[in-house]
Each structure stands twice: as structure tokens, then as C-alpha cells.
Write a protein that holds these residues in place. Structure first.
Motif, PDB file in Angstrom:
ATOM      1  N   LEU A  74       0.564  48.140  46.950  1.00  0.00           N
ATOM      2  CA  LEU A  74       1.914  48.461  47.419  1.00  0.00           C
ATOM      3  C   LEU A  74       2.888  48.579  46.255  1.00  0.00           C
ATOM      4  O   LEU A  74       3.784  49.427  46.278  1.00  0.00           O
TER       5      LEU A  74
ATOM      6  N   GLN B  70       2.901  51.955  44.830  1.00  0.00           N
ATOM      7  CA  GLN B  70       3.530  52.980  45.661  1.00  0.00           C
ATOM      8  C   GLN B  70       5.030  52.783  45.805  1.00  0.00           C
ATOM      9  O   GLN B  70       5.754  53.732  46.101  1.00  0.00           O
ATOM     10  N   LEU B  71       5.492  51.557  45.659  1.00  0.00           N
ATOM     11  CA  LEU B  71       6.889  51.250  45.965  1.00  0.00           C
ATOM     12  C   LEU B  71       7.679  50.895  44.718  1.00  0.00           C
ATOM     13  O   LEU B  71       8.591  50.086  44.759  1.00  0.00           O
TER      14      LEU B  71
ATOM     15  N   GLU C 271      10.364  51.577  41.690  1.00  0.00           N
ATOM     16  CA  GLU C 271      11.696  52.173  41.804  1.00  0.00           C
ATOM     17  C   GLU C 271      11.919  53.304  40.811  1.00  0.00           C
ATOM     18  O   GLU C 271      13.035  53.783  40.677  1.00  0.00           O
TER      19      GLU C 271
ATOM     20  N   ILE D 113       6.506  57.371  47.583  1.00  0.00           N
ATOM     21  CA  ILE D 113       7.345  57.336  48.775  1.00  0.00           C
ATOM     22  C   ILE D 113       8.658  56.610  48.498  1.00  0.00           C
ATOM     23  O   ILE D 113       9.702  56.931  49.078  1.00  0.00           O
ATOM     24  N   ALA D 114       8.640  55.643  47.568  1.00  0.00           N
ATOM     25  CA  ALA D 114       9.883  54.941  47.234  1.00  0.00           C
ATOM     26  C   ALA D 114      10.863  55.871  46.528  1.00  0.00           C
ATOM     27  O   ALA D 114      12.066  55.872  46.823  1.00  0.00           O
TER      28      ALA D 114
ATOM     29  N   TRP E  63      -2.137  56.461  53.421  1.00  0.00           N
ATOM     30  CA  TRP E  63      -0.777  56.580  53.931  1.00  0.00           C
ATOM     31  C   TRP E  63      -0.574  55.673  55.143  1.00  0.00           C
ATOM     32  O   TRP E  63       0.459  55.019  55.271  1.00  0.00           O
TER      33      TRP E  63
ATOM     34  N   TYR F 248      -1.994  52.859  55.833  1.00  0.00           N
ATOM     35  CA  TYR F 248      -1.869  51.467  55.383  1.00  0.00           C
ATOM     36  C   TYR F 248      -0.500  51.219  54.767  1.00  0.00           C
ATOM     37  O   TYR F 248       0.123  50.179  55.007  1.00  0.00           O
ATOM     38  N   LEU F 249      -0.025  52.183  53.981  1.00  0.00           N
ATOM     39  CA  LEU F 249       1.305  52.052  53.380  1.00  0.00           C
ATOM     40  C   LEU F 249       2.382  52.060  54.452  1.00  0.00           C
ATOM     41  O   LEU F 249       3.366  51.323  54.386  1.00  0.00           O
TER      42      LEU F 249
ATOM     43  N   LEU G 235       5.793  49.614  55.288  1.00  0.00           N
ATOM     44  CA  LEU G 235       7.117  50.152  54.944  1.00  0.00           C
ATOM     45  C   LEU G 235       8.237  49.400  55.673  1.00  0.00           C
ATOM     46  O   LEU G 235       9.267  49.108  55.063  1.00  0.00           O
TER      47      LEU G 235
ATOM     48  N   TRP H   3       8.881  46.276  53.808  1.00  0.00           N
ATOM     49  CA  TRP H   3       9.547  46.544  52.525  1.00  0.00           C
ATOM     50  C   TRP H   3      11.034  46.829  52.748  1.00  0.00           C
ATOM     51  O   TRP H   3      11.892  46.327  52.016  1.00  0.00           O
TER      52      TRP H   3
ATOM     53  N   ILE I 252       4.470  41.350  51.696  1.00  0.00           N
ATOM     54  CA  ILE I 252       4.135  42.525  50.880  1.00  0.00           C
ATOM     55  C   ILE I 252       3.279  42.123  49.685  1.00  0.00           C
ATOM     56  O   ILE I 252       2.335  42.814  49.325  1.00  0.00           O
TER      57      ILE I 252
END
Lengths: 158, 95
Positions: free
Chosen positions: A83, A86-87, A89, A96-97, B26, B28-29, B33, B36, B85
Motif C-alpha cells: 500500500l 501505491q499511496l 504522495e 492512485i494517490a 486494483w 485489493y487496493l 482506499l 486511507w 493500513i
């Protein structure tokens, strides 16, 4: 139960991969795929094909990719590591972030374009440029961070 | 020559649901979300309520006390979202 017909149907019309190895469905050993029985008649199981995604299986363990990087068909991570990748900044990561962030910045710059147009058009042009710049990065973030990953397999413990 | 000890480490579990599940990256993400977003939102709430509480604790004490309570409340919720997370659960990604 995955049969040979499923593998052939999956491979149909796809170009031959340049890397040594084979693209095959998960659960099928590439070395024994051609010797599998076409249908499991002994204990038939319900077929669920919703999560059938291609997995790259290297045929040899000593191959290198991108220089010295060894070829692996799967990578073991923690949820935190996955994660966080992917997240992040950083808006230049196209994930996606950054899509969320640049979507917000694009609308802010569009508002500033309209507001500064009455001050001077040259100032508005700068914000118009930035608005398009951030909107492009938003599109890239959605493409790589969402659409591309819809075709990539992930296994997790339930 | 070093001795080698072989120890049983298997666990038999009578589990109805599958132990491993296959999905795509995707999906799983997408499951995490909301967690997050909640982490970011409650962190912001905690900071804003703390600022209001510190600012009004001497001028309007009842409001200041309430805001500081709300700040700690949202701070703990933000910790919970963060730990969800940052879990060490294993995922395997295929290439």
C-alpha cells in the motif's frame, strides 16, 4: 478445475513473449499442462473463472531482467509495503494517490486561470498550463494506478 | 558440523473459508482506499480540533475542553486506520 481448453483459449491470439518462460493461468504447472486431462470427470468442481489472470512463470531460475535483476514470477510483500508503494504522495509516481492529488490541483489551477484572467491574460496562461499539466498526470495516475493493475494478480491471506 | 533440529510447524485448521484468496491488485487496493481516506480525514480533524481547543481553552473554556476531547477522540481513530493500513499481513503479487 482449470483444463487444457482454458489455457489454449487464454493463449489464443496472443503474441509469443520475448522473455524465456510462458504465460499461463495460475494453478497450472507449465511443464505438466500438456499432459493434463481435459476435464476432471472424477470429482467435478464448480468452475469459477472470475479471477483468472495471467502469471509469468520463468522456465529457468538464472535469467536476469533489466540488468542484474533476477526473474521472479511472484513477489512476497507485506500489506504495508504494497500500500505504501501505491499511496505515496509523490505526484510523479503516477499511482492512485497522485491521481487524487493532481485532480485537486488541476481544478485549483482552473479556478486560478479564470480568476487571474481579469488581472492579465499572461498570468492566466501560466495557470492554464499548470491545469493541463496536472490533468495529464491525473490521467496517468488513473491509467497506471487503477486500470493497469486490474490485470495483475494478487494473492492475500483471508 | 552443526546439528540440525527438525521441528513440526504445521497447523491443522478446520477452516470453512479459503486460506488464500486470489484477486487483482486494483481490487485489493480499492478495499483499503476508504481506510486511507479515513486516516487522512481523522488526522485533519484531530489537528483542527486541537488548534481550536488550544485557542479557546482560556477564552471559552467549555468549548475548549470539548474540542480537546474531540481532538483525542479523532486522534485515536486515526491511529486505528493507520494500523489497519500498515499491517504486516502477507500479500503475493504476480508479474
Amino acid at each position: 478445475m482449470i483444463g487444457v481448453s482454458d489455457v489454449k483459449q487464454h493463449m489464443q491470439g496472443k503474441p509469443k513473449p520475448e522473455m524465456p518462460g510462458s504465460w499461463i493461468l495460475p494453478g497450472v504447472n507449465p511443464l505438466s499442462a500438456e499432459y493434463m486431462r481435459p476435464e476432471n470427470t472424477q470429482s467435478p468442481q464448480p468452475e469459477f473463472k472470475g479471477n483468472m489472470l495471467p502469471v509469468y512463470v520463468p522456465m529457468t531460475a538464472k535469467d536476469k531482467i533489466h540488468g542484474d535483476k533476477p526473474v521472479h514470477n511472484a513477489e512476497l510483500l507485506t500489506r504495508n509495503e504494497y500500500l505504501n508503494a501505491q499511496l505515496t504522495e509523490d505526484t510523479r509516481d503516477a499511482n492512485i494517490a497522485s491521481a487524487y492529488k493532481t485532480y485537486f490541483l488541476a481544478w485549483v489551477c482552473l479556478g486560478l486561470t479564470i480568476a487571474t484572467y481579469f488581472i492579465h491574460p499572461y498570468v492566466a496562461a501560466v495557470f492554464a498550463y499548470l491545469s493541463g499539466h496536472y490533468w495529464a498526470w491525473k490521467e496517468l495516475g488513473v491509467s497506471w494506478g487503477r486500470e493497469w493493475y486490474k490485470g495483475k494478480m494478487l494473492i492475500y491471506t483471508s | 558440523m552443526a546439528e540440525t533440529t527438525i521441528q513440526m510447524s504445521s497447523v491443522m485448521a478446520d477452516m470453512k473459508r479459503p486460506f488464500l484468496k486470489v484477486t487483482n491488485r486494483w481490487e485489493y487496493l480499492d478495499r483499503y482506499l476508504p481506510w486511507w481516506k479515513g486516516y487522512i480525514r481523522y488526522r485533519l480533524y484531530a489537528i483542527v480540533f486541537a488548534a481550536i481547543g488550544v485557542g479557546t481553552i482560556f477564552s471559552v473554556p467549555p468549548l475548549g475542553v470539548l474540542c480537546l476531547a474531540a481532538s483525542t477522540y479523532y486522534y485515536q481513530i486515526h491511529i486505528h486506520r493507520k494500523e489497519r493500513i500498515e499491517s504486516k499481513r502477507t500479500v503475493i503479487i504476480g508479474h
